[in-house]
Design a protein around this motif. Structure first.
Motif, PDB file in Angstrom:
ATOM      1  N   MET A   1      30.163  41.122  36.454  1.00 37.76           N
ATOM      2  CA  MET A   1      31.174  41.538  37.426  1.00 37.76           C
ATOM      3  C   MET A   1      32.591  41.293  36.903  1.00 37.76           C
TER       4      MET A   1
ATOM      5  N   ILE B   1      36.691  38.011  39.927  1.00 35.40           N
ATOM      6  CA  ILE B   1      36.629  38.385  41.342  1.00 35.40           C
ATOM      7  C   ILE B   1      37.640  37.546  42.096  1.00 35.40           C
TER       8      ILE B   1
ATOM      9  N   GLU C   1      32.882  51.630  42.275  1.00 32.67           N
ATOM     10  CA  GLU C   1      32.819  50.921  40.996  1.00 32.67           C
ATOM     11  C   GLU C   1      32.361  49.481  41.185  1.00 32.67           C
ATOM     12  N   ALA C   2      32.812  48.849  42.256  1.00 34.66           N
ATOM     13  CA  ALA C   2      32.396  47.465  42.512  1.00 34.66           C
ATOM     14  C   ALA C   2      30.904  47.376  42.805  1.00 34.66           C
TER      15      ALA C   2
ATOM     16  N   ARG D   1      36.055  45.579  45.999  1.00 30.54           N
ATOM     17  CA  ARG D   1      36.768  46.768  45.542  1.00 30.54           C
ATOM     18  C   ARG D   1      37.297  46.466  44.133  1.00 30.54           C
ATOM     19  N   ARG D   2      36.986  47.322  43.167  1.00 31.61           N
ATOM     20  CA  ARG D   2      37.543  47.140  41.832  1.00 31.61           C
ATOM     21  C   ARG D   2      38.862  47.895  41.731  1.00 31.61           C
TER      22      ARG D   2
ATOM     23  N   SER E   1      41.826  49.960  40.192  1.00 29.38           N
ATOM     24  CA  SER E   1      42.062  50.897  39.086  1.00 29.38           C
ATOM     25  C   SER E   1      43.502  50.841  38.596  1.00 29.38           C
TER      26      SER E   1
ATOM     27  N   GLY F   1      41.279  46.314  36.978  1.00 27.28           N
ATOM     28  CA  GLY F   1      40.016  45.843  36.425  1.00 27.28           C
ATOM     29  C   GLY F   1      39.383  44.703  37.188  1.00 27.28           C
TER      30      GLY F   1
ATOM     31  N   ILE G   1      38.052  42.649  40.546  1.00 24.53           N
ATOM     32  CA  ILE G   1      37.474  42.987  41.847  1.00 24.53           C
ATOM     33  C   ILE G   1      38.151  42.122  42.897  1.00 24.53           C
TER      34      ILE G   1
ATOM     35  N   SER H   1      37.748  40.808  46.737  1.00 23.77           N
ATOM     36  CA  SER H   1      36.566  40.633  47.571  1.00 23.77           C
ATOM     37  C   SER H   1      36.915  39.995  48.911  1.00 23.77           C
TER      38      SER H   1
END
Length: 461
Positions: free
Chosen positions: A47, A50, A74-75, A321-322, A324, A337, A339, A341
């Motif tokens: 992962m 985060i 993506e996440a 959610r990743r 961008s 890049g 995530i 959370s």
């Protein structure tokens, strides 16, 4: 990526943090919350970095954020191996928006209401077979109920032999052990010997699901069917929703697998936690039995009970959610890049949001105005779980049938701890309960009165 760009977090090696997440997810993250505050960073294999969020204002920002930047698909990519490339959980931006629009009609309130009688029948039939006078884990029984609900209302399977085959083939696909989950993270492993059994199980489940899709496409009565698969087959085209294109068989398969994965074990786990809590709280149990016996007038309390159990024992502890692109959030400029959370379990356990948060108290939910950033068991924003209404209705109906069907013994035993199972948190002993006695079956007049009350309630609602 510079560490200075990120909030503080535990200085443990990635391997150690990964192991703590796999074995002690809620405890590890809650300890980080106490140590580092409402925003902190953990580092997890597969992962990456985060950033956990526990402040509802920050969570609201994420849920309202640009889906091109806050990318949930993506996440969720670690689920690709079982759900498939076109799963609505793995899509982002326009593709997600269009697919979600196509999938919404089966989960509207009226569509769910049409399935309520079948849900009740499935639950009552299962409860009638529960042992009396012997302690047993109720989680497997709840899984049987929720799987049957998926098979009958979502997939719409009716042929007895195929139903039996689906009952046998689908659970092993979604109830994977740690070894199998490694193949979900790296699908190339499915070609190797230890994981070939996983590949065979997925192939058998796919074979049965594709057979159901073929039957639905060929059904001359497709337009009259109410199962979710039939509604998805009808979606698209000139009269459909979404991008005007009907789903392919592969896309339908991916959505059915997604609904199975997201709606079977999660709902069963929520129901198991409800009974685990009720048998340790005689006052609340008595109030719940009273509400169940009242029929539709008792739904307010049962709905409150469902909301409270999903708060105090969230099935999923967080969503992701990743990024961008870089984002200003929680006082940090977070780099692309990572995530972000929203910590569902962290918010639900907050004294600021819920006084005495560890106490199981359905009364607090009656008449409560719940914010989507303080009560979020189904996530939030444009990625909120499609089946949230379906799940809450199903939980209320199943609990009503349980409490009508059997008398439960209470216990002074310690509560069961949360055990990490894939992406869910389950009772570590399977939510063990004891049935003291069966309740008398309701009379025909009582059943008719309950049905009438249910209809009036829906019409007035």
């Amino acid at each position: 990526m510079s560490e200075a760009d990120l909030p503080p977090g535990p200085p443990l090696p990635r391997a150690v943090q990964s192991a703590l997440m796999m074995r002690h997810w809620p405890r590890f993250i809650s300890a980080c919350r106490r140590r580092y505050g409402s925003v902190f960073t953990v580092d997890v294999a597969s992962m990456g970095k985060i950033v956990y969020l526990a402040d509802p204002a920050d969570i609201k920002t994420v849920f309202a954020g640009d889906p091109a930047v806050f990318r949930a698909g993506e996440a969720n990519s670690v689920l690709r191996g079982v759900l498939g490339d076109s799963s609505v959980l793995l899509l982002d931006e326009a593709r997600h928006r269009d697919r979600r629009r196509m999938m919404l009609p089966p989960f509207h309130r009226d569509a769910v209401a049409r399935q309520s009688e079948l849900m009740a029948d499935i639950a009552a039939s299962n409860v009638a077979g529960w042992p009396v006078g012997t302690e047993f884990p109720v989680a497997p029984r709840m899984a049987e109920i929720t799987l049957e609900v998926i098979l009958r209302t979502v997939i719409g399977s009716e042929e007895p032999e195929r139903l039996a085959a689906l009952r046998a083939a689908l659970p092993p696909v979604v109830n994977m052990n740690t070894l199998a989950m490694l193949a979900m993270l790296n699908p190339d492993l499915l070609r190797r010997r230890p994981w070939r059994g996983v590949r065979r199980r997925i192939a058998e489940a796919d074979r049965l699901i594709y057979a159901e899709i073929a039957d639905r496409r060929a059904d001359p009565n497709l337009a009259e069917r109410t199962d979710v698969l039939a509604m998805l087959v009808r979606a698209g085209g000139a009269d459909g929703a979404g991008d005007g294109r009907a789903m392919t068989d592969t896309e339908l398969r991916d959505q059915l697998m997604t609904l199975l994965f997201a709606g079977h074990e999660t709902t069963a786990t929520g129901l198991s936690w409800a009974l685990e809590r009720l048998v340790r709280d005689p006052v609340t149990l008595a109030r719940a039995v009273e509400a169940a016996e009242a029929g539709a007038p008792g739904d307010e309390y049962l709905d409150a009970l469902v909301k409270e159990i999903l708060r105090v024992r969230p099935v999923v502890f967080d969503v992701g959610r990743r990024l961008s692109a870089p984002v200003e959030l929680a006082g940090y400029r977070l780099p692309a890049g990572v995530i972000v959370s929203p910590g569902i379990g962290l918010v639900h356990a907050s004294e600021e949001q819920y006084p005495d948060p560890a106490r199981f108290d359905p009364e607090r939910m009656i008449g409560a105005s719940l914010s989507p950033s303080t009560w979020l068991p189904f996530g939030g924003g444009g990625r909120r779980c499609l089946g949230a209404t379906f799940a809450q209705v199903e939980m209320r109906i199943v609990l009503r049938e349980v409490l009508r069907g059997v008398q439960l013994d209470t216990t002074g035993a310690r509560g069961e701890r949360q055990r990490v199972k894939h992406v869910t948190l389950v009772p570590h002993r399977g939510a063990r309960i004891r049935v003291r006695a069966r309740r008398p079956a309701p009379t025909a007049a009582a059943i008719q009165e309950s049905v009438s009350q249910e209809s009036v309630s829906r019409e007035s609602g």
